[in-house]
Design an enzyme around this catalytic site. Structure first.
Site, PDB file in Angstrom:
ATOM      1  N   LYS A  80       0.843  -1.201   0.000  1.00  0.00           N
ATOM      2  CA  LYS A  80       0.000   0.000   0.000  1.00  0.00           C
ATOM      3  C   LYS A  80       0.881   1.255   0.000  1.00  0.00           C
ATOM      4  O   LYS A  80       1.927   1.291   0.664  1.00  0.00           O
ATOM      5  CB  LYS A  80      -0.881  -0.036   1.243  1.00  0.00           C
ATOM      6  CG  LYS A  80      -1.858   1.108   1.388  1.00  0.00           C
ATOM      7  CD  LYS A  80      -2.640   0.905   2.682  1.00  0.00           C
ATOM      8  CE  LYS A  80      -3.645   1.999   2.913  1.00  0.00           C
ATOM      9  NZ  LYS A  80      -4.410   1.761   4.167  1.00  0.00           N
ATOM     10  N   SER A 155      -9.070   1.509   3.499  1.00  0.00           N
ATOM     11  CA  SER A 155      -8.143   2.272   2.686  1.00  0.00           C
ATOM     12  C   SER A 155      -7.144   1.418   1.899  1.00  0.00           C
ATOM     13  O   SER A 155      -6.381   1.952   1.087  1.00  0.00           O
ATOM     14  CB  SER A 155      -7.356   3.238   3.596  1.00  0.00           C
ATOM     15  OG  SER A 155      -6.664   2.544   4.606  1.00  0.00           O
ATOM     16  N   SER A 179      -9.493  -1.168   7.386  1.00  0.00           N
ATOM     17  CA  SER A 179      -8.832  -1.011   6.099  1.00  0.00           C
ATOM     18  C   SER A 179      -8.057  -2.179   5.535  1.00  0.00           C
ATOM     19  O   SER A 179      -7.636  -2.114   4.378  1.00  0.00           O
ATOM     20  CB  SER A 179      -7.909   0.215   6.151  1.00  0.00           C
ATOM     21  OG  SER A 179      -8.648   1.374   6.401  1.00  0.00           O
TER      22      SER A 179
END
Length: 469
Positions: A80, A155, A179
């Site tokens: 990420k 996220s 997330s």
């Protein structure tokens, strides 16, 4: 053969590389080709690691030379874009950080590399890693590989989409309230948010509020979660929350020496939940009962007294808003997207409300502690609904209208309390979308939920499905 490569899990790829049935170069190239073929439709990848193929060649030479190999030797992984990667841009989903290239890997990335993993790419996220959809001004919106009109979540939505679409076998995401677990549910993969502090957050931004943030593995098999977790966990001498040196095992394939006691819970305490999600939770519970666990429906009074999402909101705004203000100071409004503007516009939590929320958080921890005196694990929903269309602000769930924050109702209690949670697919919606369940363990009991998840994985009828891209 390339199809076999892109949908093999990391454990299998490592085995094939170790036995010289596949080369690291073949594996990395197959995933790069897959990215080229499907990412234009999905937009999960933000930046490719320029040296991935070169690293694969080095890994291949090590095999030929008979060197000692790590458990992930030659296996590509993605990360990420809020997690620092040395020499590879980490831009945090914002034009404010455009072109930012860290000099040092985050601890989690360094540990994956030490295990032999090869950094393949960085994946998309919301602005500042903060929302339930992965969309920002810098790299745009990610789509769900099961239905491009829907979100892969946030996220860590770019990460979940990349893994589900065969662009990566394994990755790292972060979790403040939902997330890694929510995106896994929206794309039908698996993910683990371990006990708070098990995996150091060093090299990851934002850190506020530090006591709620986690970093964790995302993958396509439970055994991959166990393998990655075994490499990621442990103190690094920099993150003061990462102090646990308790021994743990992978939890997969190891039967406990007694019958496990498992409760299952849909409502009340998490907000409204769609019937097809509730049915999936019940089906998973019944499967564990058939496999020999003691299983029964439960209630946790602390969740009914203090709604964890409300507690979280009162606490984290007070702590996170200053971090947003510092990052955006002196910047043009044109560089800010929806969530930064929203966060900065929220009223401060009063000191009384903040203290009341702290007391509520303690009651929630005590409530779970009381629950785990009797039970070894808990099965809940991850999300109240399957993956939703892009940009939806309100939902009607089981006859009740709620805003989008309610999608975090079953996940955020584990951030407030620090408990470990695992997200895995166990059902399919009437529209053909994945439905995941969440396995919750007591503090430091990751091996228990990994074991139970491996049992469910073995009896699941949906584990081999992939998006049609």
């Amino acid at each position: 053969m390339k199809t076999d490569i892109i949908y093999s899990d990391a454990t299998k790829l490592a085995e094939l590389i170790r036995t010289k049935e596949l080369s690291p170069v073949e594996v990395v190239q197959a995933h790069l080709d897959r990215i080229g073929a499907v990412d234009p439709k999905i937009n999960a990848i933000v930046t490719l690691a320029d040296d991935a193929l070169e690293a694969a060649k080095v890994a291949e030479k090590a095999i030929v030379a008979g060197e000692e190999l790590g458990p992930l030797h030659g296996v590509p992984f993605t990360v990420k874009d809020s997690i620092d990667t040395a020499g590879v841009a980490t831009q945090r989903g914002s034009p404010i950080f455009k072109g930012r290239v860290p000099e040092i890997d985050a601890t989690s990335v360094a540990r994956m590399k030490k295990a032999g993993g090869i950094l393949l790419a960085k994946t998309n996220l919301p602005e500042f890693s903060y929302w339930i959809e992965s969309d920002n001004l810098l790299s745009g919106k990610s789509n769900n590989p099961w239905d491009l009109t829907r979100t892969p979540g946030g996220s860590s939505g770019g990460e979940s989409a990349a893994i589900a679409a065969g662009m990566s076998p394994l990755g790292l995401g972060t979790d403040l309230a939902i997330s890694v677990r929510g995106p896994a549910a929206q794309t039908g993969i698996v993910s683990l948010k371990a006990t708070h502090g098990r995996v150091p957050m060093t090299g990851i931004w934002p850190r506020a509020p530090r006591r709620f943030w986690h970093v964790g593995p995302m993958a396509r098999s439970v055994r991959d979660l166990a393998l990655a977790f075994s490499q990621l966990a442990g103190p690094d001498g920099q993150d003061a929350f990462a102090t646990s040196t308790a021994q743990f095992d992978a939890g997969v394939g190891r039967s406990p020496d007694r019958q496990l006691r498992v409760g299952w819970l849909v409502e009340p305490g998490f907000g409204p939940v769609a019937p097809e999600v509730a049915d999936t939770v019940k089906t998973a519970a019944e499967a564990l009962k058939d496999l020999g666990s003691f299983v029964e429906p439960v209630r946790i009074p602390a969740l009914e007294r203090d709604f964890a999402l409300d507690v979280f909101n009162r606490l984290h705004v007070m702590e996170m808003k200053p971090a947003f203000a510092e990052a955006t100071a002196g910047r043009s409004q044109d560089e800010l997207y929806k969530m930064a503007k929203t966060m900065l516009s929220l009223p401060d939590t009063s000191m009384k409300d903040y203290i009341d929320a702290e007391q509520a958080a303690e009651r929630l921890r005590d409530g779970y502690a009381d629950y785990f005196r009797t039970y070894d694990a808990l099965i809940t929903p991850v999300l109240p609904i399957p993956a939703h269309k892009h940009g939806v602000a309100k939902f009607v769930i089981n006859g009740k209208t709620v805003d989008a924050t309610y999608l975090q109702g079953a996940t955020v209690p584990l951030n407030v309390t620090g408990l470990p949670g695992l997200s895995m697919r166990f059902g399919t919606s009437k529209e053909g979308l994945p439905i995941n369940v969440q396995l919750v363990g007591s503090w430091l009991a990751e091996s228990t939920i990994l074991h139970l998840a491996s049992l469910l994985e073995n009896v699941s009828t949906v584990r081999d499905l992939h998006p049609n891209l």
